[in-house]
Design an enzyme around this catalytic site. Structure first.
Site, PDB file in Angstrom:
ATOM      1  N   SER A   1      11.499  -4.949   1.997  1.00  0.00           N
ATOM      2  CA  SER A   1      11.327  -3.498   2.172  1.00  0.00           C
ATOM      3  C   SER A   1      10.147  -3.194   3.082  1.00  0.00           C
ATOM      4  O   SER A   1      10.111  -2.162   3.722  1.00  0.00           O
ATOM      5  CB  SER A   1      11.157  -2.790   0.821  1.00  0.00           C
ATOM      6  OG  SER A   1      10.001  -3.274   0.165  1.00  0.00           O
TER       7      SER A   1
ATOM      8  N   LEU B   1      12.840  -7.211  -7.163  1.00  0.00           N
ATOM      9  CA  LEU B   1      12.426  -7.528  -8.542  1.00  0.00           C
ATOM     10  C   LEU B   1      12.909  -6.482  -9.539  1.00  0.00           C
ATOM     11  O   LEU B   1      12.898  -6.731 -10.745  1.00  0.00           O
ATOM     12  CB  LEU B   1      10.897  -7.670  -8.641  1.00  0.00           C
ATOM     13  CG  LEU B   1      10.393  -9.109  -8.477  1.00  0.00           C
ATOM     14  CD1 LEU B   1      10.376  -9.504  -7.018  1.00  0.00           C
ATOM     15  CD2 LEU B   1       9.011  -9.274  -9.075  1.00  0.00           C
TER      16      LEU B   1
ATOM     17  N   SER C   1      -6.465  -3.965  -6.946  1.00  0.00           N
ATOM     18  CA  SER C   1      -7.132  -3.356  -5.799  1.00  0.00           C
ATOM     19  C   SER C   1      -8.442  -2.711  -6.228  1.00  0.00           C
ATOM     20  O   SER C   1      -8.575  -2.246  -7.369  1.00  0.00           O
ATOM     21  CB  SER C   1      -6.188  -2.287  -5.249  1.00  0.00           C
ATOM     22  OG  SER C   1      -6.876  -1.432  -4.384  1.00  0.00           O
TER      23      SER C   1
ATOM     24  N   TYR D   1      -0.404   5.516  -6.475  1.00  0.00           N
ATOM     25  CA  TYR D   1      -0.488   4.079  -6.160  1.00  0.00           C
ATOM     26  C   TYR D   1      -1.557   3.410  -7.024  1.00  0.00           C
ATOM     27  O   TYR D   1      -1.311   2.392  -7.688  1.00  0.00           O
ATOM     28  CB  TYR D   1      -0.808   3.875  -4.667  1.00  0.00           C
ATOM     29  CG  TYR D   1      -1.294   2.470  -4.358  1.00  0.00           C
ATOM     30  CD1 TYR D   1      -0.426   1.394  -4.416  1.00  0.00           C
ATOM     31  CD2 TYR D   1      -2.634   2.228  -4.037  1.00  0.00           C
ATOM     32  CE1 TYR D   1      -0.877   0.101  -4.161  1.00  0.00           C
ATOM     33  CE2 TYR D   1      -3.091   0.944  -3.780  1.00  0.00           C
ATOM     34  CZ  TYR D   1      -2.217  -0.116  -3.840  1.00  0.00           C
ATOM     35  OH  TYR D   1      -2.663  -1.396  -3.600  1.00  0.00           O
TER      36      TYR D   1
ATOM     37  N   LYS E   1      -1.554   0.411 -10.254  1.00  0.00           N
ATOM     38  CA  LYS E   1      -2.376  -0.806 -10.387  1.00  0.00           C
ATOM     39  C   LYS E   1      -3.108  -0.812 -11.724  1.00  0.00           C
ATOM     40  O   LYS E   1      -3.180  -1.835 -12.415  1.00  0.00           O
ATOM     41  CB  LYS E   1      -3.393  -0.898  -9.241  1.00  0.00           C
ATOM     42  CG  LYS E   1      -2.762  -1.144  -7.880  1.00  0.00           C
ATOM     43  CD  LYS E   1      -2.141  -2.534  -7.790  1.00  0.00           C
ATOM     44  CE  LYS E   1      -1.391  -2.749  -6.507  1.00  0.00           C
ATOM     45  NZ  LYS E   1      -0.515  -3.918  -6.508  1.00  0.00           N
TER      46      LYS E   1
ATOM     47  N   ASN F   1      -1.801   3.605   8.353  1.00  0.00           N
ATOM     48  CA  ASN F   1      -2.752   4.435   7.596  1.00  0.00           C
ATOM     49  C   ASN F   1      -4.127   3.801   7.601  1.00  0.00           C
ATOM     50  O   ASN F   1      -5.136   4.475   7.507  1.00  0.00           O
ATOM     51  CB  ASN F   1      -2.328   4.527   6.115  1.00  0.00           C
ATOM     52  CG  ASN F   1      -1.002   5.231   5.967  1.00  0.00           C
ATOM     53  OD1 ASN F   1      -0.858   6.359   6.414  1.00  0.00           O
ATOM     54  ND2 ASN F   1      -0.031   4.567   5.368  1.00  0.00           N
TER      55      ASN F   1
END
Ligand code: NAD
Ligand code: UFG
Length: 334
Positions: free
Chosen positions: A34, A59, A124, A148, A152, A197
């Site tokens: 992807s 997955l 992250s 996002y 995490k 970005n």
């Protein structure tokens, strides 16, 4: 050891695949492509001289993925697969929650079915939200400012709960700071879809005239030159942290968490000027408003990773900017 890399054709996964192979491990990659290209597999073969087993699989498709895991029976899994664009996650939160959480739950269920108990997870620095000070140590309070980051954080919590319930499960959570640069061969590197970005891929596109100019987001932060400060780490150094984490998992320590950065902060203008000077190119830029959601300063304390994993960054900023430039050069038809 046999190591299965989910998302292993992506930016960090592909560099980690090389380091794993160079350290004597067998690598199997599962990726749904992807955000990566099948050509990376050829580049990995070219760099390592090894045929790497690859499965194109999402997955989120539990039946398909669990069959692969059952067949391969890896000793350890490194879980890179995930969507990672902060802005997109604000626009499409359900897509992010679905992809990142479902893929992780499926992975854990499939690992349980085939008695694979060793995992390394790509987290992250975003889980520290707006840190109260720098350098950031692993015990700082955690928070998220976008979907996002929240995936995490949620995954870290899921892994914690699962590890408490399964004492045979070992997991190393690596909290990456800002990976940049590319493999010395120039064959693999960062190749985001569309307009980048992140700072470094934007700079390289401007340097090769693919984008007109860089916008520097804010020059009024409380930092030495007023621009944002981050902990940039060469992607090959970050990749090596995974090889060290593989070794650590064999000590059966349960859950361990490490920052992976260099411990040094560089400003946006440090990066731009080092890039211009070392690559002898022009990078036109203008200072614009701050980007919403950005923080002034973010860099790691890398003491824990250094002490417990033996991690030490080998590459400096010059290596990072020259390798990023060389990768772009190799992939640009001038
Ligand atoms: P990337 O997008 O280059 O690699 C991720 C790979 O996962 C891609 O190849 C993509 O095709 C694949 N993937 C995504 N969803 C999948 C799914 N459901 N099933 C199978 N494959 C799937 O990203 P990257 O920069 O290599 O990042 C790897 C991991 O590290 C991600 O989890 C990311 O959130 C995390 N991370 C990255 C950074 C960064 O700055 N690059 C910083 C901190 C954490
Ligand atoms: N920046 C610019 N212009 C740009 C892009 C970025 O000035 O076009 C500046 C930002 O304002 C920031 C610095 O460059 O000061 C770095 O920005 P990036 O977008 O490259 O990286 P971030 O630190 O914002 O975030 C990245 C990932 C997050 C991850 C975080 C920590 O995008 O997902 O590193 O690992 F959480």
């Amino acid at each position: 050891m046999k190591i299965l890399l989910t998302g292993g054709l992506g930016y960090i996964g592909s560099h980690t695949a090389v380091d794993c192979i160079e350290n004597g491990h067998e690598v199997v990659i599962v990726d749904n492509l992807s955000n990566s290209k099948i050509e990376v597999l050829g580049s990995l073969k070219q760099i390592t001289g090894k045929n790497i087993k690859f499965y194109k699989c999402d997955l989120c498709d539990f039946n398909k993925f669990s069959k692969i895991l059952k067949k391969e029976k890896p000793d350890q899994v490194i879980h890179f697969a995930g969507l990672k664009a902060v802005g997109e996650s604000v626009q499409k939160p359900l897509m992010y929650y679905n992809n990142n959480l479902v893929s992780t739950l499926n992975l854990l269920k499939a690992m349980e079915l085939c008695d694979c108990n060793n995992l390394i997870f790509s987290s992250s620095a975003t889980v520290y939200g707006e840190p109260k000070s720098v350098p950031i140590t692993e015990d700082f309070p955690l928070s998220a400012t976008n979907p996002y980051g929240r995936t995490k954080l949620m995954i870290e919590e899921i892994l914690g709960d699962y590890q408490k319930a399964n004492k045979y499960f070992n997991v190393v959570i690596l909290r990456y700071f800002n990976p940049i640069g590319a493999h010395d061969s120039g064959l693999i590197g960062e190749d985001p879809n569309g307009i980048p970005n992140n700072l470094m891929p934007y700079i390289t596109k401007v340097a090769f005239g693919k984008l007109k100019q860089l916008s520097v987001f804010g020059s009024d932060y409380n930092t030495p030159d007023g621009t944002g400060v981050r902990d940039y780490i060469h992607v090959c150094d970050l990749a090596h942290a995974h090889v060290l984490a593989i070794n650590k998992n064999t000590e059966n320590k349960g859950l361990l968490i490490y920052n992976v950065g260099t411990g040094k902060g560089y400003s946006v203008l440090d990066i731009v000027n080092t890039f211009i000077k070392n690559n002898k190119v022009d990078v036109p830029y203008k200072i614009v408003e701050r980007r919403p959601g950005d923080i002034a300063e973010c860099y790691a304390s890398s003491k824990k990773a250094s002490k417990e994993l033996g991690f030490k960054a080998k590459y400096n900023l010059k290596d990072m900017v020259t390798s990023a430039y060389n990768y772009e050069k190799k992939h640009t038809n001038l």
